[in-house]
Design a protein around this motif. Sequence first.
Motif, PDB file in Angstrom:
ATOM      1  N   UNK A  17       0.844  -1.206   0.000  1.00  0.00           N
ATOM      2  CA  UNK A  17       0.000   0.000   0.000  1.00  0.00           C
ATOM      3  C   UNK A  17       0.867   1.239   0.000  1.00  0.00           C
ATOM      4  N   UNK A  18       0.473   2.215  -0.827  1.00  0.00           N
ATOM      5  CA  UNK A  18       1.185   3.492  -0.881  1.00  0.00           C
ATOM      6  C   UNK A  18       0.175   4.628  -0.870  1.00  0.00           C
ATOM      7  N   UNK A  19       0.458   5.657  -0.056  1.00  0.00           N
ATOM      8  CA  UNK A  19      -0.383   6.844  -0.035  1.00  0.00           C
ATOM      9  C   UNK A  19      -0.063   7.722  -1.243  1.00  0.00           C
ATOM     10  N   UNK A  20      -1.095   8.271  -1.860  1.00  0.00           N
ATOM     11  CA  UNK A  20      -0.929   9.100  -3.052  1.00  0.00           C
ATOM     12  C   UNK A  20      -1.365  10.529  -2.757  1.00  0.00           C
ATOM     13  N   UNK A  21      -0.611  11.470  -3.323  1.00  0.00           N
ATOM     14  CA  UNK A  21      -0.914  12.880  -3.158  1.00  0.00           C
ATOM     15  C   UNK A  21      -0.914  13.549  -4.507  1.00  0.00           C
ATOM     16  N   UNK A  22      -1.787  14.493  -4.711  1.00  0.00           N
ATOM     17  CA  UNK A  22      -1.844  15.294  -5.938  1.00  0.00           C
ATOM     18  C   UNK A  22      -1.877  16.759  -5.527  1.00  0.00           C
ATOM     19  N   UNK A  23      -0.816  17.481  -5.935  1.00  0.00           N
ATOM     20  CA  UNK A  23      -0.734  18.887  -5.565  1.00  0.00           C
ATOM     21  C   UNK A  23      -0.647  19.072  -4.066  1.00  0.00           C
ATOM     22  N   UNK A  24      -0.001  18.114  -3.361  1.00  0.00           N
ATOM     23  CA  UNK A  24       0.146  18.217  -1.927  1.00  0.00           C
ATOM     24  C   UNK A  24      -1.058  17.768  -1.143  1.00  0.00           C
ATOM     25  N   UNK A  25      -2.111  17.291  -1.818  1.00  0.00           N
ATOM     26  CA  UNK A  25      -3.343  16.865  -1.156  1.00  0.00           C
ATOM     27  C   UNK A  25      -3.489  15.365  -1.253  1.00  0.00           C
ATOM     28  N   UNK A  26      -3.771  14.733  -0.129  1.00  0.00           N
ATOM     29  CA  UNK A  26      -3.965  13.274  -0.111  1.00  0.00           C
ATOM     30  C   UNK A  26      -5.218  12.915  -0.898  1.00  0.00           C
ATOM     31  N   UNK A  27      -5.071  12.011  -1.897  1.00  0.00           N
ATOM     32  CA  UNK A  27      -6.226  11.625  -2.740  1.00  0.00           C
ATOM     33  C   UNK A  27      -6.602  10.169  -2.577  1.00  0.00           C
ATOM     34  N   UNK A  28      -5.773   9.354  -1.913  1.00  0.00           N
ATOM     35  CA  UNK A  28      -6.146   7.949  -1.745  1.00  0.00           C
ATOM     36  C   UNK A  28      -4.917   7.061  -1.630  1.00  0.00           C
ATOM     37  N   UNK A  29      -5.171   5.751  -1.676  1.00  0.00           N
ATOM     38  CA  UNK A  29      -4.114   4.746  -1.529  1.00  0.00           C
ATOM     39  C   UNK A  29      -4.047   3.860  -2.761  1.00  0.00           C
ATOM     40  N   UNK A  30      -2.825   3.519  -3.147  1.00  0.00           N
ATOM     41  CA  UNK A  30      -2.590   2.558  -4.242  1.00  0.00           C
ATOM     42  C   UNK A  30      -2.190   1.223  -3.636  1.00  0.00           C
ATOM     43  N   UNK A  31      -2.962   0.177  -3.977  1.00  0.00           N
ATOM     44  CA  UNK A  31      -2.685  -1.170  -3.464  1.00  0.00           C
ATOM     45  C   UNK A  31      -2.181  -2.054  -4.595  1.00  0.00           C
ATOM     46  N   UNK A  32      -1.194  -2.907  -4.268  1.00  0.00           N
ATOM     47  CA  UNK A  32      -0.729  -3.895  -5.242  1.00  0.00           C
ATOM     48  C   UNK A  32      -0.535  -5.234  -4.541  1.00  0.00           C
ATOM     49  N   UNK A  33      -0.975  -6.298  -5.200  1.00  0.00           N
ATOM     50  CA  UNK A  33      -0.837  -7.648  -4.655  1.00  0.00           C
ATOM     51  C   UNK A  33       0.349  -8.308  -5.347  1.00  0.00           C
ATOM     52  N   UNK A  34       1.418  -8.556  -4.568  1.00  0.00           N
ATOM     53  CA  UNK A  34       2.686  -9.037  -5.123  1.00  0.00           C
ATOM     54  C   UNK A  34       2.777 -10.549  -4.922  1.00  0.00           C
TER      55      UNK A  34
END
Length: 934
Positions: A183-200
């Motif tokens: 899981x990685x937190x994502x930001x756009x223009x300094x604003x938190x927009x959500x989380x990116x999940x990947x199943x490895x």
Amino acid sequence: MGQRRSASSTDSQLRNAASLASGSPSGIFRNLSGVEDPRHNMILAAVAVAAILALMALMVTLTNYIEDVLSENAEQQVVSFTEQAAFTSAGRLGLLQDEMESVQFQTDDLVEVQPFLASIKESFGLTGTWFIRADGQGVSWNGVSATAEELTAGLEITPLPEHEYGYSQNYLNHDGQTVRMGRKQLFAGGTYIGDFYQEVPLVLFTMPDELSMFDGRGQFMLMEAATGEVLVAPTTLPETTLTLGDSLYAYLEGAIFSSEVRSKAGGGYDSLSLESLDAELSGVEKLKSLVNDGECGVIRAVIDDRPSYIAVAPVTGSTWYACTIIPEENLRSQTTVVAATFQGVFAVVLLSLVGTGAALLMAYQRRLRSRNATATIELYGALSESVEMAVNLYSPRDHETTHIVAKADGVIGCSFDELMADPSVAESLQMSETGTALFERVRNDAVKQLERGDFSIVRPHESTRSWVEYAVRPLEFEGRHQLLIVLQDVTTEKMIQLSMKDAMEAAESANRAKTEFLSRMSHDIRTPMNVVIGMLQIAEPNIDNPAKLRTCLSKVAMASDQLLALINEVLDFSKIESGKIVLDRLPFSLEALIGGAADVARMQTEERDQTLVVSVENQIGDRFLGDKVRLNQMLMNLLSNAVKYTPEGGRIELSASVGIEKSGYYPITFKVADNGIGMSTEFQEHLFEPFTMEGRSRAQGTGLGTSIVKNIVTLMGGMITVESAVNAGTTFTVLVYLASADRPADDAQADPLDALRLEDLDVEAALSLARELGAEPVPPAAEEGEQVAGRTLLDESHLTSDCGAGLRILMAEDNDLNAEIAQELLESYGFAVERAVDGREACERFAAASRGYYDAVLMDVQMPRMDGYEATRTIRAMDRPDGRQVPIVAMSANAFSDDVAASLASGMDEHLSKPIQIKTVVLTVLSLVQERRA
């Protein structure tokens, strides 16, 4: 690694050599003395025994030495292999971590993000990717909705140190695969927009092929350094059960204990001189200590009844450790053969001549080194077959290179020796500055610690740039300071990263264009709407002032025309950009086209006291094949811009010329010139981009006119150029190639029935199909008047307040307000109008009426229950003459050429686009009725 021999065979050879050595001196001494003296024999026997014992001691000493050398070499091979395996795993893990680092979303729109998720999943071999927005809603790579609670149920995701992402513990997914969730937190223009999940999938880190050098009997696994938990289990299952989540240390202790129990029960392993159970278990503690200290190392123990090497090495950039378990027999299959041969040869040589024995010993040692070198070469060869990278050892002191994986030609386009020997090779490969500086540091022995990065090159016989990832590490090997250099082609991964970056930039650019378009359209629509609303507000209190009222209505009409032109222009641009425009190929008069465009433009120039000059070079009266409507649209856009951006009293020129025919086509050149405000050089670079206006004039517009002209010229295979300067006027030159209608080019011939599909149907083909359906349209009248769908209408002299008297019209219209307007306007010309609210009611009214009751039908297209197309086909199919003959006219908001073709193909006689011009409607109905009665 050579032919293997059993332990019993080797023991037999050793016993035979010892027997020969013990017997030979006694026989020699007997032959020399000739008399057997018991004391002498005893002395000789004692000497012989002493010699034999000394020889055996020497043999044991030398054998142990050889055993130690071979063991050390075997241990070094295992450790080197384990380090390489750990390096490979680190590379794969690093690639995944780099991918997580590079993932950035500029939007939280789930629809726009979904294709990006699918691309990441396919590119990196993941089993799943998801994006969970800040509001808790999310989407998977395949478009399925998802939430964070669903994804992380039962999981605990631990963030990695100094990173914005983390991983969960191992678990089995729906497909039975062992995976970890990242899981990685994502930001756009300094604003938190959500989380990116990947199943490895942890299967990414298995390496069964690399173990082929050990006959596939070795075991490779990954474990958690802190706990010893097995993360990736071996593909070759051991006898002692080992599953994911077990402790590697507990497995080793259990395997060692089980082997010891079986050994004592079966009386085996005494001759192999293995460590005791306590010593072996202490080796496990040594292994724990190595892992805790972050070091590489190896121990020996009996695993599943087989003496084995157990080596560990840290996986750089993670908390993982790589562990390999290799049976000794797979590493040292030649040891027994070598020892037996040495002992036999040594015994015979020492009994004959000590000096010869010493020489043979030296020869043997050379042979042993050669065999070790051969084993090393075979190891390097196995590595070369199993990894797609170039691995070399380089000695800066003597500039010698040892090729471990000799694949530099495929990675960098030349051999590693050539690159290191000649710095100009880097220049011939167009190597980036990073790569050039790296190899310069390697030559100068300036690399003092692990260095990683990438550089780009252009390989010979290739035109595109490739990317190479490197890792350089200093180490001591074979008593020399050397550099381990690993090179790997990562062009595919780099291109994926660049393409993702380009895709994000394209998405951002499209979003900016959309925002700009909406802003401009809002302004351009509100301007005429403001006029309409304002004039209506002015007219309301002046209802008794006819002059004021007419002025307001005139301005309302002018603003309405401006708004309609704006909508048509935007729709034209949208259709051209989407590739839905299909050019007609119909005969037309070029002279009439120029004259018509000039007549319309002249009315505009007269209002602004401008001079319009039309000049024609050569003879242009011939008829040509092409899309007259689009050519006229092109000329009118250029002329309108010339009028708009030329001050009052200015001059505008329109010229046309026909060149010399070539291959059945004539070059047609149009020029539109003015002496207006002109354009700057900077703006000319963006002239043909949509929604662009220089802003030096107060003239209104969408900024689409020149873009539409450019697209039309491109569709026709022509070209357009512009010459302009600020306050020095503008000249547009358009060149297109048209075939003569009297003598078309051979390669331009087309079957008129080729594309009678609805989306490609042109007006003439639709008229032909309409005749087959029974509409029987009459050829165009000869009177001069307005053109509608190829028919010449009556002129406006026929418009009177009672011109429709005695004519009854059936009008199908589902919108009450539109129906009221049309009925009021038609009745003002004397028509009797009956309304149907949809196509089905229109069919029912027509079927119930007597023959000839309705003189014409006005048909909307988009209606509930039954649309206008189906209603028209139903009326045409009725078993009554007036069903096939009654004029049916489409009145629809659908205004494109394929909409017109669809109306005519359904059996309608004409197609009029909303908003309707009542004069055109009345003249169309009168013209059709007159044709039928004639």
